[in-house]
Design a protein around this motif. Structure first.
Motif, short mmCIF file in Angstrom:
data_model
loop_
_atom_site.label_atom_id
_atom_site.label_comp_id
_atom_site.label_asym_id
_atom_site.label_seq_id
_atom_site.Cartn_x
_atom_site.Cartn_y
_atom_site.Cartn_z
N GLN A 2 -10.95 -53.22 24.38
CA GLN A 2 -10.49 -52.12 25.24
C GLN A 2 -10.48 -52.57 26.55
N ALA A 3 -11.51 -53.56 26.94
CA ALA A 3 -11.64 -53.80 28.43
C ALA A 3 -10.65 -54.82 28.82
N SER A 4 -10.23 -55.44 27.89
CA SER A 4 -8.95 -56.52 28.08
C SER A 4 -7.43 -55.79 28.12
N LYS A 5 -7.57 -54.56 27.55
CA LYS A 5 -6.39 -53.87 27.83
C LYS A 5 -6.26 -52.95 28.92
N LEU A 6 -7.11 -52.07 29.10
CA LEU A 6 -7.23 -50.79 29.90
C LEU A 6 -8.71 -50.25 29.96
N ILE A 7 -9.33 -50.40 31.06
CA ILE A 7 -10.78 -49.66 31.35
C ILE A 7 -10.55 -48.14 31.88
N HIS A 8 -9.91 -47.93 33.03
CA HIS A 8 -9.79 -46.63 33.51
C HIS A 8 -8.24 -46.58 34.23
N ILE A 9 -8.02 -45.21 34.09
CA ILE A 9 -6.70 -44.79 34.65
C ILE A 9 -6.93 -43.55 35.38
N SER A 10 -8.00 -42.63 35.31
CA SER A 10 -8.43 -41.61 35.75
C SER A 10 -7.36 -40.37 34.93
N ASN A 11 -8.00 -38.89 35.23
CA ASN A 11 -7.26 -38.02 34.37
C ASN A 11 -6.02 -37.43 35.06
N LEU A 12 -5.51 -38.28 35.72
CA LEU A 12 -4.17 -37.78 36.50
C LEU A 12 -3.16 -38.26 35.63
N TYR A 13 -3.37 -38.98 34.59
CA TYR A 13 -2.39 -39.46 33.55
C TYR A 13 -2.84 -39.41 31.86
N TYR A 14 -2.16 -39.48 31.04
CA TYR A 14 -2.46 -39.47 29.49
C TYR A 14 -2.48 -40.82 29.07
N HIS A 15 -3.63 -40.89 28.21
CA HIS A 15 -3.65 -42.15 27.47
C HIS A 15 -4.00 -42.11 25.81
N GLU A 16 -3.78 -42.77 25.13
CA GLU A 16 -4.00 -42.38 23.78
C GLU A 16 -5.55 -42.13 23.11
N THR A 17 -6.35 -42.94 23.57
CA THR A 17 -7.51 -42.82 22.94
C THR A 17 -8.41 -41.39 23.26
N GLN A 18 -8.08 -40.86 24.43
CA GLN A 18 -8.64 -39.58 24.94
C GLN A 18 -8.19 -38.59 23.74
N GLY A 19 -6.98 -38.65 23.70
CA GLY A 19 -6.41 -37.47 22.65
C GLY A 19 -6.82 -37.72 21.28
N ARG A 20 -6.78 -39.02 20.64
CA ARG A 20 -7.46 -39.28 19.45
C ARG A 20 -8.74 -39.02 19.32
N LEU A 21 -9.57 -39.27 20.14
CA LEU A 21 -11.00 -38.77 20.32
C LEU A 21 -11.21 -37.40 20.00
N ALA A 22 -10.42 -36.68 20.99
CA ALA A 22 -10.44 -35.16 20.92
C ALA A 22 -10.08 -34.64 19.65
N GLN A 23 -9.15 -35.19 19.07
CA GLN A 23 -8.66 -34.96 17.78
C GLN A 23 -9.63 -34.98 16.60
N ALA A 24 -10.47 -36.16 16.71
CA ALA A 24 -11.39 -36.41 15.79
C ALA A 24 -12.72 -35.44 15.76
N LEU A 25 -13.03 -35.30 17.13
CA LEU A 25 -14.11 -34.13 17.22
C LEU A 25 -13.96 -32.67 16.80
N VAL A 26 -12.65 -32.26 17.23
CA VAL A 26 -12.07 -31.05 16.48
C VAL A 26 -12.19 -30.96 15.06
N ASN A 27 -11.67 -32.12 14.53
CA ASN A 27 -11.76 -32.18 12.92
C ASN A 27 -13.10 -32.12 12.37
N LEU A 28 -14.00 -32.63 13.13
CA LEU A 28 -15.17 -32.40 12.48
C LEU A 28 -16.26 -31.20 12.81
N ILE A 29 -15.69 -30.47 13.92
CA ILE A 29 -16.15 -29.24 14.25
C ILE A 29 -15.48 -27.92 13.74
N GLY A 30 -14.22 -27.85 14.20
CA GLY A 30 -13.25 -26.62 13.91
C GLY A 30 -12.30 -26.53 14.97
#
Ligand code: PLP
Length: 426
Positions: A78-106
Motif C-alpha cells: 500500500q505504501a508504494s501505491k498510496l499512503i494518505h490523501i486526506s478525508n477530502l476525497y474517497y478511496h476504496e480501502t476505507q469504504g471496504r474496511l467500514a463495510q467489513a466492520l459493519v458486517n461483523l457488528i450490525g
C-alpha cells in the motif's frame, strides 16, 4: 570479540538509549528497565540479545504477534501505491474496511481515527449532539473504567489517579459502580444522554460485564432514550473469542443475540500495531454526525485501512477467534490450577478468551519492604525470567497475548509463571 565483550557492548547500547530518553523524552511514562530491538511472533528480543515471551503484545495491540509477514507485505504494497490523501476525497480501502466492520457488528456506519481516546471522543461528541436539542449532555461511566488520556477521556475514566492535577474536569461525566444496574438507574438525571461501559474492564483489572447488566442497560437506555456506548478498545477485536466482547459475554443468554449497543469504540488491535482507532454507530443514529461536525486528518488512511483489512483476513483464514477461545480456555484453566496450588499467592483468576488476569493476594511477605506495588514487583520478576505481562492496578497482572498464540507458548509462559509464583510464595 568474545561473548562477554559483546554483552558489555550491548549493555552500553542499552544505557545509551535510556539516556536519550532521560534527556529528550517527556517522562510521562513509568517505563520498565528494558530496551527492545526486534521481535518475531510471540517473542521480543532486547538489545542485550535476551529473548522474552511476550504475553502483553504491546497492550493488546499486536494481535498477530510481532513482525508478521502479511502486515509487512500489506504496508509495503500500500505504501508504494498510496499512503494518505486526506478525508477530502474517497478511496476504496476505507469504504471496504467500514463495510467489513459493519458486517461483523450490525447495521450501522463507521468513523476512523487514530487511537482509543480519539474514538471515545467521537462517541462523546455523538452523545452530545444526540442530546443537544433537549439540553441533555451528561454521560454516565463506570467506577474503575478507563477511557483514555484526553481531557474528556480522563473525565470519563472512573479512576481518581488519572484526573489528579488536571482540574477542572470537563463537565458532563459521572461514575456509577460497574455491574450494578440499579446504581445506573438511580444516577440518571434529566440531563443524561448516554451510558458508556467497557465490555470487560481492562485497566481496572479484567472485570467482565455480566449478561444481566448488559441486557439491563440496553432496556434502561431504550426506556429513557439514552445511547448505550461500549468501549471495546481493549476487549474487542476477537480477543474474547468473538469480534466484540459483548457478543461473547451474551452467548447462551436468552435475547443475547439481539443485543446491540448504539456506539462502539475500537483501537488497539484494529490494525495489528499500526496506529488506528474507529467507532461504529448503530443505524438510526449513524447520520447524527453530519458533514462538518467531526474530523481527523489522519483518520482511515489508505495505508492503515489496507493493514486493518489484511489483519481481518488473517484472523478469519487462520480461525484466530476460535484460537483465542480454545487457547484462552486452556490458559485460564491452567491459571486456575496454579491458583489452587498457590492460594496464598493468587487470589483469583479472571477474564475471557485471551484477556486474562491473575489477582495477587495482598500482604505477601515477599513484596513487603518495598514502596512498589505487588503487581510491579511481580512483573519485574517475570521480566527477569523472560516473560512479559502487564499490570493493572496494584494487585492484578494481565495477559493480552497475540491471538495466534500457540499451546507450547502458553506452556512455556505457565512454567515461568509457576517458578515466580513459587518463589514469592510464603
Ligand atoms: C487503551 C484504552 C483506551 C485508550 O486508547 P489509546 O489508544 O491509548 O488512546 C481507551 N479505552 C480502553 C478500554 C483502553 O484499554
Amino acid at each position: 570479540m568474545n561473548e562477554s565483550n559483546t554483552t558489555s557492548v550491548r549493555n552500553q547500547a542499552s544505557t545509551a538509549i535510556k539516556s536519550l530518553f532521560d534527556a529528550s523524552v517527556v517522562p510521562s511514562y513509568r517505563r520498565f528497565n528494558l530496551v527492545f530491538s526486534h521481535g518475531a511472533g510471540s517473542y521480543l528480543w532486547d538489545v542485550t540479545g535476551k529473548r522474552y515471551l511476550d504475553l502483553g503484545a504491546g497492550i493488546a495491540v499486536c494481535c498477530l504477534g510481532h513482525a508478521h509477514p502479511e502486515i509487512a507485505e500489506a504496508l509495503a504494497e500500500q505504501a508504494s501505491k498510496l499512503i494518505h490523501i486526506s478525508n477530502l476525497y474517497y478511496h476504496e480501502t476505507q469504504g471496504r474496511l467500514a463495510q467489513a466492520l459493519v458486517n461483523l457488528i450490525g447495521p450501522g456506519k463507521c468513523f476512523f481515527c487514530n487511537s482509543g481516546a480519539e474514538a471515545n471522543e467521537g462517541l462523546f461528541k455523538l452523545a452530545r449532539k444526540f442530546g443537544h436539542d433537549e439540553g441533555r449532555f451528561e454521560i454516565l461511566t463506570a467506577t474503575n473504567s478507563f477511557h483514555g488520556r484526553t481531557l474528556a477521556g480522563i473525565a470519563a475514566t472512573g479512576q481518581e489517579k488519572v484526573k489528579q492535577g488536571f482540574e477542572p474536569a470537563m463537565p458532563g461525566f459521572r461514575h456509577v459502580p460497574f455491574n450494578d444496574l440499579e446504581a445506573a438507574r438511580n444516577a440518571l438525571s434529566p440531563a443524561t444522554a448516554a451510558i458508556m461501559i467497557e465490555g470487560i474492564q481492562g485497566e481496572g483489572g479484567i472485570t467482565p460485564a455480566t449478561p444481566e447488566y448488559l441486557l439491563g442497560l440496553r432496556r434502561l437506555c431504550d426506556e429513557k432514550k439514552l445511547l448505550l456506548l461500549m468501549d471495546e478498545v481493549q476487549c474487542g477485536h476477537f480477543r474474547s473469542g468473538r469480534f466484540q466482547s459483548f457478543q461473547r459475554l451474551l452467548e447462551g443468554t436468552p435475547g443475547g443475540d439481539q443485543f446491540l449497543p448504539d456506539g462502539i469504540s475500537m483501537a488497539k488491535s484494529l490494525a495489528g500495531g499500526v496506529p488506528m482507532g474507529a467507532f461504529w454507530v448503530r443505524l438510526p443514529h449513524a447520520d447524527i454526525l453530519g458533514a462538518g461536525t467531526h474530523a481527523s486528518t489522519f483518520g482511515g488512511t489508505p495505508l492503515v485501512c489496507a493493514v486493518a483489512l489484511r489483519v481481518l483476513q488473517v484472523i478469519e483464514r487462520e480461525h484466530l477467534a476460535d484460537n483465542a477461545r480454545t487457547e484462552g480456555e486452556f490458559f485460564k484453566t491452567e491459571l486456575q490450577k496454579l491458583a489452587q496450588r498457590y492460594p496464598a499467592v493468587i487470589k483469583s483468576v479472571r477474564g475471557v478468551g485471551l484477556m486474562l488476569g491473575i489477582e495477587l493476594a495482598t500482604g505477601l511477605p515477599a513484596f513487603a519492604g518495598s514502596d512498589q506495588t505487588a503487581s510491579v514487583q511481580f512483573v519485574n520478576q517475570l521480566h527477569a525470567a523472560g516473560l512479559l505481562a502487564i499490570l493493572a492496578g496494584s494487585q492484578v497482572v494481565r495477559f493480552l497475548p497475540p491471538l495466534n498464540l500457540k499451546r507450547n507458548e502458553i506452556a512455556e509462559g505457565l512454567k515461568i509463571l509457576e517458578t515466580i509464583v513459587a518463589q514469592v510464595s510464603p
